[in-house]
Scaffold this motif. Structure first.
Motif, PDB file in Angstrom:
ATOM      1  N   LEU A 197       0.901  -1.104  -0.077  1.00  0.00           N
ATOM      2  CA  LEU A 197       0.007  -0.050   0.042  1.00  0.00           C
ATOM      3  C   LEU A 197       0.750   1.450   0.016  1.00  0.00           C
ATOM      4  N   SER A 198       0.292   2.398  -0.412  1.00  0.00           N
ATOM      5  CA  SER A 198       0.993   3.790  -0.363  1.00  0.00           C
ATOM      6  C   SER A 198       1.373   3.920   1.163  1.00  0.00           C
ATOM      7  N   GLY A 199       2.525   4.344   1.517  1.00  0.00           N
ATOM      8  CA  GLY A 199       2.769   4.307   2.893  1.00  0.00           C
ATOM      9  C   GLY A 199       3.359   3.028   3.580  1.00  0.00           C
ATOM     10  N   GLY A 201       6.122   1.586   3.123  1.00  0.00           N
ATOM     11  CA  GLY A 201       7.489   1.442   3.527  1.00  0.00           C
ATOM     12  C   GLY A 201       8.276   0.985   2.052  1.00  0.00           C
ATOM     13  N   LYS A 202       7.532   0.934   1.081  1.00  0.00           N
ATOM     14  CA  LYS A 202       8.207   0.309  -0.095  1.00  0.00           C
ATOM     15  C   LYS A 202       9.618   1.309  -0.543  1.00  0.00           C
ATOM     16  N   SER A 203       9.492   2.498  -0.671  1.00  0.00           N
ATOM     17  CA  SER A 203      10.489   3.248  -0.902  1.00  0.00           C
ATOM     18  C   SER A 203      11.655   3.261  -0.042  1.00  0.00           C
ATOM     19  N   VAL A 229       9.810   7.040 -12.059  1.00  0.00           N
ATOM     20  CA  VAL A 229       8.975   6.370 -12.901  1.00  0.00           C
ATOM     21  C   VAL A 229       7.602   7.049 -13.550  1.00  0.00           C
ATOM     22  N   ARG A 230       6.856   7.531 -12.543  1.00  0.00           N
ATOM     23  CA  ARG A 230       5.661   8.280 -12.877  1.00  0.00           C
ATOM     24  C   ARG A 230       5.665   9.390 -13.688  1.00  0.00           C
ATOM     25  N   ALA A 231       6.901  10.287 -13.074  1.00  0.00           N
ATOM     26  CA  ALA A 231       7.257  11.577 -13.850  1.00  0.00           C
ATOM     27  C   ALA A 231       7.581  11.345 -15.380  1.00  0.00           C
ATOM     28  N   ASP A 243      -4.388   2.278 -16.810  1.00  0.00           N
ATOM     29  CA  ASP A 243      -3.444   3.205 -16.489  1.00  0.00           C
ATOM     30  C   ASP A 243      -2.419   2.747 -15.421  1.00  0.00           C
ATOM     31  N   ARG A 244      -2.877   1.784 -14.660  1.00  0.00           N
ATOM     32  CA  ARG A 244      -1.816   1.215 -13.388  1.00  0.00           C
ATOM     33  C   ARG A 244      -1.330   0.008 -14.151  1.00  0.00           C
ATOM     34  N   MET A 245      -1.976  -0.691 -14.874  1.00  0.00           N
ATOM     35  CA  MET A 245      -1.694  -2.022 -15.553  1.00  0.00           C
ATOM     36  C   MET A 245      -0.415  -1.582 -16.574  1.00  0.00           C
ATOM     37  N   MET A 246      -0.742  -0.546 -17.402  1.00  0.00           N
ATOM     38  CA  MET A 246       0.438   0.127 -18.297  1.00  0.00           C
ATOM     39  C   MET A 246       1.656   0.564 -17.402  1.00  0.00           C
ATOM     40  N   ASN A 247       1.634   1.100 -16.338  1.00  0.00           N
ATOM     41  CA  ASN A 247       2.601   1.755 -15.562  1.00  0.00           C
ATOM     42  C   ASN A 247       3.244   0.579 -15.026  1.00  0.00           C
ATOM     43  N   VAL A 248       2.834  -0.539 -14.571  1.00  0.00           N
ATOM     44  CA  VAL A 248       3.691  -1.577 -14.000  1.00  0.00           C
ATOM     45  C   VAL A 248       4.321  -2.469 -15.174  1.00  0.00           C
ATOM     46  N   PRO A 269       6.616  -0.004  -6.943  1.00  0.00           N
ATOM     47  CA  PRO A 269       5.189   0.679  -7.253  1.00  0.00           C
ATOM     48  C   PRO A 269       4.332  -0.286  -6.483  1.00  0.00           C
ATOM     49  N   ILE A 270       3.149   0.435  -6.208  1.00  0.00           N
ATOM     50  CA  ILE A 270       2.139  -0.168  -5.308  1.00  0.00           C
ATOM     51  C   ILE A 270       1.827  -1.687  -5.908  1.00  0.00           C
ATOM     52  N   ALA A 271       1.661  -1.736  -7.380  1.00  0.00           N
ATOM     53  CA  ALA A 271       1.508  -3.013  -8.201  1.00  0.00           C
ATOM     54  C   ALA A 271       0.348  -3.546  -7.472  1.00  0.00           C
ATOM     55  N   PRO A 272      -0.756  -3.034  -7.543  1.00  0.00           N
ATOM     56  CA  PRO A 272      -2.097  -3.602  -6.604  1.00  0.00           C
ATOM     57  C   PRO A 272      -2.741  -5.087  -7.034  1.00  0.00           C
ATOM     58  N   GLY A 309      -0.561  13.150   3.528  1.00  0.00           N
ATOM     59  CA  GLY A 309      -2.011  13.331   3.433  1.00  0.00           C
ATOM     60  C   GLY A 309      -3.217  12.851   2.404  1.00  0.00           C
ATOM     61  N   LEU A 310      -2.605  11.658   1.826  1.00  0.00           N
ATOM     62  CA  LEU A 310      -3.245  11.231   0.874  1.00  0.00           C
ATOM     63  C   LEU A 310      -4.657  10.418   1.042  1.00  0.00           C
ATOM     64  N   TYR A 311      -4.400   9.636   2.338  1.00  0.00           N
ATOM     65  CA  TYR A 311      -5.464   8.978   2.697  1.00  0.00           C
ATOM     66  C   TYR A 311      -6.496   9.839   3.306  1.00  0.00           C
ATOM     67  N   LYS A 320     -10.014   9.835  -6.244  1.00  0.00           N
ATOM     68  CA  LYS A 320     -10.987   8.671  -6.444  1.00  0.00           C
ATOM     69  C   LYS A 320     -10.008   7.498  -6.566  1.00  0.00           C
ATOM     70  N   GLU A 321     -10.368   6.409  -6.811  1.00  0.00           N
ATOM     71  CA  GLU A 321      -9.594   5.162  -6.762  1.00  0.00           C
ATOM     72  C   GLU A 321      -8.208   5.153  -6.358  1.00  0.00           C
ATOM     73  N   PHE A 322      -8.438   5.443  -4.825  1.00  0.00           N
ATOM     74  CA  PHE A 322      -7.345   5.485  -4.288  1.00  0.00           C
ATOM     75  C   PHE A 322      -7.124   3.899  -3.513  1.00  0.00           C
TER      76      PHE A 322
END
Ligand SMILES: Nc1ncnc2c1ncn2[C@@H]1O[C@H](COP(=O)(O)OS(=O)(=O)O)[C@@H](OP(=O)(O)O)[C@H]1O
Ligand SMILES: Nc1ncnc2c1ncn2[C@@H]1O[C@H](COP(=O)(O)OP(=O)(O)O)[C@@H](O)[C@H]1O
Length: 366
Positions: A197-199, A201-203, A229-231, A243-248, A269-272, A309-311, A320-322
């Motif tokens: 998940l975001s936050g 500790g992946k990075s 990567v995102r930028a 978009d997430r599929m394409m990103n990963v 990445p989150i790679a959910p 502060g995203l959550y 949306k779609e968090f």
């Protein structure tokens, strides 16, 4: 008088001559062992220059051999001044610390370290960076270490190189020598995917891991930084399913390329979704190894951290779609390593490094 600037290996020849491990005579290439010198002319003695072009020794030529438009020369070598210090001078022949036996000589960048605290001999091939890394790796693992300068004769010996090195090392350090050999191949590349998940500790863990591997591994390490990567790689993509599929998919493509060339790629990445992780595993498996790391910090902990502060925004419906709130995170069932939040980033990196080296887990000492 002819000047000859010595190669790194020929400087090792001189070093071994001074230490008494090699005859103080330059030889013709047709003769076994010794320093073989090719010079443009065979008139009179040859002055040997070090890497800074300082004259360090002289060869009084007693035999020559024509070779196209150059000459091979041979004869007694006289040292004119002390050689400039070599890296790790305290560990090299002539530094005369006794060594218990048998010693193991590592041949190749990824040769496995033996168990226990047996003495190790690292070969100096003239690559200062590789030498520093090999010595650090072996000393960190608790082994007494010596450095064997590779002589030019070993490099000329082709398939017999390892034997020449072992024989000379045995002479230089007065011990019997066993060999631990490896040659790196394409299949040694590794892709590490940290998902969570975001936050979670992946990075943080990915950075720690990259830092450790840059010191401990002989392979090149590429950290595919999430923001970058995102930028850059995925610029314009959002967080919809497609978009997430394409990103990963893009991350997997670049990571597999790194692995194909023998490197280590670390991505976080989150790679959910299960499907995107399976796709990456399949792509990477064709060229190297895939290590899936689930950073399994629970949603409540990630949400309590909420660094960006995203959550809070997601809860308020502003994003949306968090992932974890309004978009699914499909828990991996095939993770090679699961990291729980009670582990520090350093402990997490330890676990991952162990999982990366299943075939000889002492290669990376933890
Ligand atoms: N809707 C939504 N869902 C999840 N995450 C979001 C979203 N919008 C923006 N962000 C921020 O983008 C980071 C996740 O990007 P990733 O490329 O890792 O996501 S994915 O793998 O494509 O799902 C993620 O960063 P990390 O906190 O580093 O994981 C978030 O900060
Ligand atoms: N054990 C831990 N492992 C990793 N991060 C932790 C840990 N404990 C607290 N943190 C903190 O949690 C946050 C995780 O952020 P980050 O590594 O950017 O996560 P992600 O990349 O998954 O979004 C950082 O502020 C980090 O300092």
């Amino acid at each position: 008088m002819t000047d000859h600037r010595l190669t790194a290996l020929q400087l090792h020849d001189l070093e071994l001559m001074v230490a008494g491990s090699l005859e103080p005579v330059a030889t013709l290439p047709s003769e076994p062992g010794g320093m073989a010198l090719q010079v443009p002319s065979a008139d009179g003695p040859v002055m040997l220059l070090d890497r800074e072009s300082t004259p360090v020794a002289r060869v009084d030529v007693v035999a020559t051999q024509a070779d196209d438009d150059a000459w091979w020369v041979a004869g007694p070598v006289t040292l004119l001044r002390p050689l400039a210090a070599f890296d790790f001078a305290r560990l090299r022949p002539g530094a005369s610390q006794p060594l218990s036996e048998p010693a193991t000589m590592l041949i190749g960048d990824t040769a496995p370290l033996p168990r226990g605290d047996a003495p190790l001999i690292v070969v100096d091939t003239g690559d200062a960076r590789a030498l520093a890394r090999a010595v650090t790796r072996a000393e960190r693992a608790g082994h007494p270490v010596r450095v064997m300068p590779e002589p030019s004769a070993a490099a000329r010996a082709g398939d017999g190189r390892a034997d020449v090195l072992a024989r000379l090392a045995s002479l230089a350090f007065g011990v019997s020598v066993e060999l631990s050999v490896s040659e790196q191949s394409v299949g040694d590349g590794i892709v590490v995917l940290l998902t969570g998940l975001s936050g979670s500790g992946k990075s943080t863990i990915a950075k720690e891991l990259a830092q450790r591997l840059r010191v401990e591994s002989d392979q090149h390490v590429t950290l595919l930084d999430g923001d970058e990567v995102r930028a850059v790689l995925s610029t314009g993509l959002g967080f919809s399913h497609d978009d997430r599929m394409m990103n990963v998919r893009r991350i997997g493509w670049v990571a597999a390329l790194v692995a194909e060339h023998g490197g280590i790629a670390i991505s976080a990445p989150i790679a959910p979704y299960e499907a995107m992780r399976a796709e990456m595993r399949e792509r990477v498996a064709k060229v190297g190894r895939f290590v899936l790391v689930h950073v399994a910090t629970p949603l409540e902990v990630c949400e309590a951290r909420d660094r960006k502060g995203l959550y809070a925004k997601a809860r308020a419906g502003l994003i949306k779609e968090f992932t974890g709130i309004s978009d699914p995170y499909e828990q991996p069932t095939d993770a090679d390593v699961v990291i729980t939040e009670d582990l520090s980033p350093a402990q997490a990196a330890d676990r991952i490094i162990r999982a990366m080296a299943p075939r000889h887990d002492l290669e990376y000492q933890i």
